[in-house]
Motif scaffolding. Structure first.
Motif, short mmCIF file in Angstrom:
data_model
loop_
_atom_site.label_atom_id
_atom_site.label_comp_id
_atom_site.label_asym_id
_atom_site.label_seq_id
_atom_site.Cartn_x
_atom_site.Cartn_y
_atom_site.Cartn_z
N LEU A 313 0.84 -1.20 0.00
CA LEU A 313 0.00 0.00 0.00
C LEU A 313 0.88 1.25 0.00
O LEU A 313 1.79 1.38 0.81
CB LEU A 313 -0.92 0.01 1.23
N TRP A 314 0.59 2.16 -0.95
CA TRP A 314 1.26 3.46 -1.00
C TRP A 314 0.22 4.54 -0.68
O TRP A 314 -0.90 4.50 -1.17
CB TRP A 314 1.83 3.77 -2.38
N ILE A 315 0.62 5.51 0.12
CA ILE A 315 -0.24 6.66 0.40
C ILE A 315 0.32 7.85 -0.37
O ILE A 315 1.50 8.19 -0.24
CB ILE A 315 -0.28 6.98 1.91
N GLN A 316 -0.54 8.51 -1.15
CA GLN A 316 -0.07 9.58 -2.01
C GLN A 316 -1.17 10.60 -2.27
O GLN A 316 -2.34 10.36 -1.94
CB GLN A 316 0.41 8.99 -3.34
N PRO A 317 -0.82 11.74 -2.89
CA PRO A 317 -1.87 12.67 -3.34
C PRO A 317 -2.70 12.03 -4.45
O PRO A 317 -2.27 11.08 -5.11
CB PRO A 317 -1.06 13.87 -3.87
N SER A 318 -3.88 12.59 -4.69
CA SER A 318 -4.80 12.01 -5.66
C SER A 318 -4.34 12.19 -7.10
O SER A 318 -4.79 11.48 -8.00
CB SER A 318 -6.19 12.64 -5.49
N CYS A 319 -3.43 13.14 -7.34
CA CYS A 319 -2.91 13.43 -8.68
C CYS A 319 -1.60 14.18 -8.51
O CYS A 319 -1.14 14.41 -7.39
CB CYS A 319 -3.92 14.26 -9.48
N SER A 320 -1.01 14.59 -9.60
CA SER A 320 0.19 15.42 -9.52
C SER A 320 -0.12 16.70 -8.75
O SER A 320 -1.22 17.25 -8.84
CB SER A 320 0.68 15.77 -10.93
N LEU A 321 0.87 17.19 -8.02
CA LEU A 321 0.69 18.40 -7.21
C LEU A 321 0.93 19.68 -8.00
O LEU A 321 1.03 20.76 -7.42
CB LEU A 321 1.62 18.34 -5.99
N ILE A 322 1.01 19.59 -9.34
CA ILE A 322 1.16 20.81 -10.15
C ILE A 322 -0.09 21.69 -10.06
O ILE A 322 -0.06 22.85 -10.46
CB ILE A 322 1.46 20.52 -11.63
N HIS A 323 -1.17 21.16 -9.51
CA HIS A 323 -2.43 21.91 -9.45
C HIS A 323 -2.57 22.73 -8.16
O HIS A 323 -3.60 23.39 -7.96
CB HIS A 323 -3.61 20.96 -9.60
N VAL A 324 -1.55 22.68 -7.29
CA VAL A 324 -1.58 23.47 -6.05
C VAL A 324 -0.26 24.22 -5.92
O VAL A 324 0.74 23.86 -6.53
CB VAL A 324 -1.82 22.58 -4.80
N PRO A 325 -0.22 25.29 -5.10
CA PRO A 325 1.05 26.00 -4.88
C PRO A 325 2.06 25.12 -4.16
O PRO A 325 1.71 24.08 -3.59
CB PRO A 325 0.63 27.19 -4.01
N GLU A 326 3.31 25.57 -4.13
CA GLU A 326 4.36 24.71 -3.57
C GLU A 326 4.30 24.61 -2.05
O GLU A 326 4.41 23.53 -1.49
CB GLU A 326 5.74 25.22 -3.99
#
Length: 748
Positions: A313-326
């Motif tokens: 099991l990997w825990i990660q964001p739902s998609c690439s984080l290019i859609h939010v600020p750094e």
């Protein structure tokens, strides 16, 4: 219990202070050499890897970094280079940026929205190209990152890449040409020690996946036979895959799913999950900026561990984080309750690491503390949820009646000339605006400066021959941020930059509280602009759906309700403009199509409330007040009925960059109101000749009645230089005058 790993899908490339943008634009301006440009980009790329290792992420993406756009990278890598952009060295940077931005002799590749986000990708073109592997970008990035991490190469998968391309003969034949290149790419990664490859297939969430499954199955069976030790993880996001059962039979090592959108959990409960595959669980929302809810997140991790039982099991964001600020670090001006509730990319990675270690009691207690932040937001949120109370709106007069009234009121020539709204914001404009914000310039001094700029551009437009003018929007930092700053319920960051396309970054407002209108925002400057000319000057507003879609919304109310509150505030502004004598009002909705759900079964409900929100802004204006709107860089063909239902008197949409594809839409759909199809691409630095625009106008007139056709660029001119803007507008006017002279144009 098996160790849970933390993972990431992609990291923001723009940077907290837009470092990536500054390097890119320095190269375009020839301020730095190509070698220095590439060296600086490598430093940023490695820096992103190190930030993720420092955060404690186990599985770090490499290959997600790009010089412009990942889809463009894939096309360039696979030699899908249109003939108009080919040079002696197709792998050259000049060729790459010609495809992205155009050149003196060639139009840029088409650009459109990445699924239902505000990120724009370059559309690969197959015409006249023979695919081959020019180089292996994922491998290059994997090898350069090895000193700091055994990275997880990221590749856009063959199904998604083909589906989002244009000009290919068929899915099956395109796959035959591309699959050997994918195999070669993956084999080279395997040979150099890569353990896992993340293959992004967001197109798997479309309903058509079931119909295409035999081809998809053959694709991945072929690739499975070409590698041995390399583990392929297929990553989907933005929705759940309807073809879940079929997809689970593919010969791959693991799957990544978005658990923040769609019904993936229900699919797993019903159909299970293969025990021999690893699961990359997108639990942390990669598209919004609120902290994860601790209790809910812990329950989901526990459910996946105990009930779904993947081999890993990997825990990660739902998609690439290019859609939010750094990162939210440095946002000290935000209200404390808002700041404590926020989570940008850096903070989301910390959430992933904590959740991956949640078996530890200390980590679990820290996760539960996340819920306390939401209690601080309640003091800003007093309005009730009006989900079942939003009323419908409709103008009093039908368009056919309004059209005749407006023709008599404005007395415009056939093929009226206008522009979309914004003009170039020069260094001087930005300097004076910053001085005003920093308190170095009084409001009176700043207003005088804005009026001088407005007067200058009114004169430029009149000299060019435009029939309907705009004031130029010099006082506005961003079309959404500007209105959010003047409405209640919005908060703003100093460094919350998100990439929209190329080097273009935006700072989306944060909707955290109740939305309300404080008083007139635009009427004073609009009135002044109108006093400078006898020609109509458009009042310029951003529409409710775009303000919502280009903001980070609060998460306790539906999109429909939030849009209705924004619309109610904007309606007051529209009536203020009308009261001030402004008879043309443009309410821009460039993000209208963007919010359309990916599932066709959900689209009708969206268009119904989105159309109603737009109509709510202008339903009670007078018949001789002409309502305009603008949409850009989207596929419009499937929603022309909804666009007509918005009941704007005049709509302008992008035409030039897609090779005239939007023009062809009107062969099938008879649009019943006035429309402007953008006759040149403002996102390219090239200045099209008048003759080139004449051809576009002639093409438009084959499918649209001339009496209802307007001539305009395809978007605002904010991104261009003054010289480019003035020359392009002059050429556009010349093209229109030539068309008027050459034709006896029928009216409707």
């Amino acid at each position: 219990m098996k160790k849970v790993k933390s993972s990431n899908q992609g990291y923001p490339r723009l940077g907290q202070n837009r470092e990536w943008k500054r390097v890119l634009e320095s190269y375009w301006k020839k301020e730095i050499s190509e070698s220095l440009f590439l060296e600086k980009m490598k430093e940023l790329r490695i820096g992103n890897v190190r930030k993720q290792t420092d955060a404690g992420i186990d599985l770090i993406p490499v290959g997600d970094f790009t010089l412009y756009d990942q889809m463009l990278d894939m096309a360039w890598m696979f030699n899908l280079i249109p003939e108009r952009h080919r040079t002696e060295n197709p792998a050259s940077i000049d060729c790459y940026f010609s495809m992205a931005r155009g050149s003196k002799s060639a139009t840029a590749c088409a650009m459109t929205k990445w699924f239902d986000t505000n990120y724009h990708y370059l559309v690969p073109e197959w015409e006249g190209s023979e695919p081959k592997l020019n180089f292996n970008k994922p491998l290059d990035h994997y090898l350069e990152a090895k000193e700091w991490a055994d990275g997880k190469p990221v590749i856009i998968g063959p199904y998604t890449f083909i589906r989002l391309s244009k000009g290919y003969e068929s899915l099956e034949k395109a796959a035959e040409k591309l699959l050997p290149l994918y195999a070669q790419l993956l084999q080279q990664l395997e040979e150099h020690g890569a353990q896992i490859a993340q293959v992004d297939e967001p197109a798997f969430v479309y309903e058509e996946t079931s119909e295409d499954f035999p081809i998809i199955q053959s694709m991945y069976s072929y690739l499975d036979g070409k590698v041995s030790s390399l583990k392929i993880c297929i990553q989907t996001y933005f929705e759940s895959p309807d073809a879940y059962q079929q997809l689970m039979t593919l010969p791959v090592s693991g799957w990544g799913f978005d658990f923040t959108r769609g019904n993936t959990i229900d699919l797993m409960k019903k159909h299970g999950f293969p025990a021999d595959k690893f699961l990359a669980a997108g639990i942390i929302d990669g598209r919004n900026i609120w902290r994860a809810k601790g209790t809910e997140s812990l329950k989901l991790v526990e459910f996946l561990q105990k009930k779904i039982k993947p081999c890993e099991l990997w825990i990660q964001p739902s998609c690439s984080l290019i859609h939010v600020p750094e990162t939210k670090e440095g946002e000290v001006s935000l209200p404390a309750g808002v700041y404590n509730s926020l989570s940008f990319a850096k903070e989301k990675l910390a959430e992933c690491v904590l959740l991956a270690g949640s078996i530890d009691l200390e980590a679990k207690n820290r996760i539960l503390e996340w819920d306390q932040a939401y209690q601080e937001l309640t003091k800003y949120r007093k309005s009730e949820n009006l989900s079942d109370k939003v009323q419908s709106f409709k103008r009093k007069q039908a368009f056919s009646e309004r059209e005749e009234i407006q023709r008599k009121a404005f007395q415009l020539p056939l093929l009226p000339l206008t522009t979309i709204g914004s003009f170039p914001q020069t260094k001087e404009v930005r300097k004076q605006r910053k001085r005003f914000r920093d308190g170095l310039l009084s409001k009176q001094e700043y207003d005088a400066f804005v009026k001088r700029e407005t007067k200058r551009w009114i004169g430029i437009q009149e000299e060019a021959g435009l029939d309907v003018l705009v004031h130029g929007e010099f006082e506005r930092n961003d079309m959404v941020e500007y209105f959010g700053e003047n409405l209640d319920g919005f908060a703003f960051t100093k460094h919350g930059w998100v990439q929209s396309y190329g080097s273009r970054g935006v700072k989306p407002p944060i909707i955290f509280g109740d939305i309300g209108w404080r008083g007139s925002i635009t009427s004073e400057l609009a009135s002044y602009s109108q006093s400078l000319t006898d020609k109509p000057v458009k009042g310029m507003l951003t529409g409710p759906v775009t303000i919502l879609n280009w903001s980070f919304p609060r998460d306790d109310q539906s999109s429909e309700v939030l849009a209705s509150f924004i619309a109610a505030a904007l309606r007051k502004e529209v009536l203020e403009l009308e009261k001030a004598g402004i008879r043309m009002i443009q309410i821009d909705e460039p993000a209208f199509r963007e919010g359309l759900p990916l599932k066709k079964s959900k689209q009708a409900a969206y268009t119904e409330w989105a159309v109603n929100a737009f109509r709510a802004t202008h339903w009670d204006v007078q018949a001789d007040t002409q309502i305009h709107t603008h949409m850009c860089y989207s596929e419009f063909s499937e929603m022309m009925d909804a666009i007509s239902d918005m009941d704007a008197d005049v709509i302008s949409i992008e035409t030039s960059r897609g090779g005239g594809e939007n023009i062809s839409t009107f062969k099938e759909f008879s649009y019943d109101k006035m429309i402007g199809l953008g006759v040149y691409d403002i996102h390219s630095p090239r200045i099209p000749a008048a003759a080139e625009m004449e051809k576009v106008i002639e093409q438009c007139l084959t499918v649209l009645p001339a009496g209802r056709f307007w001539i305009n660029p395809d978007c605002g001119l904010k991104t261009r230089s003054e010289e480019e803007a003035i020359q392009s507008l002059s050429n556009m006017a010349e093209a229109a005058f030539n068309i008027r002279d050459k034709h006896t144009i029928p009216t409707v």
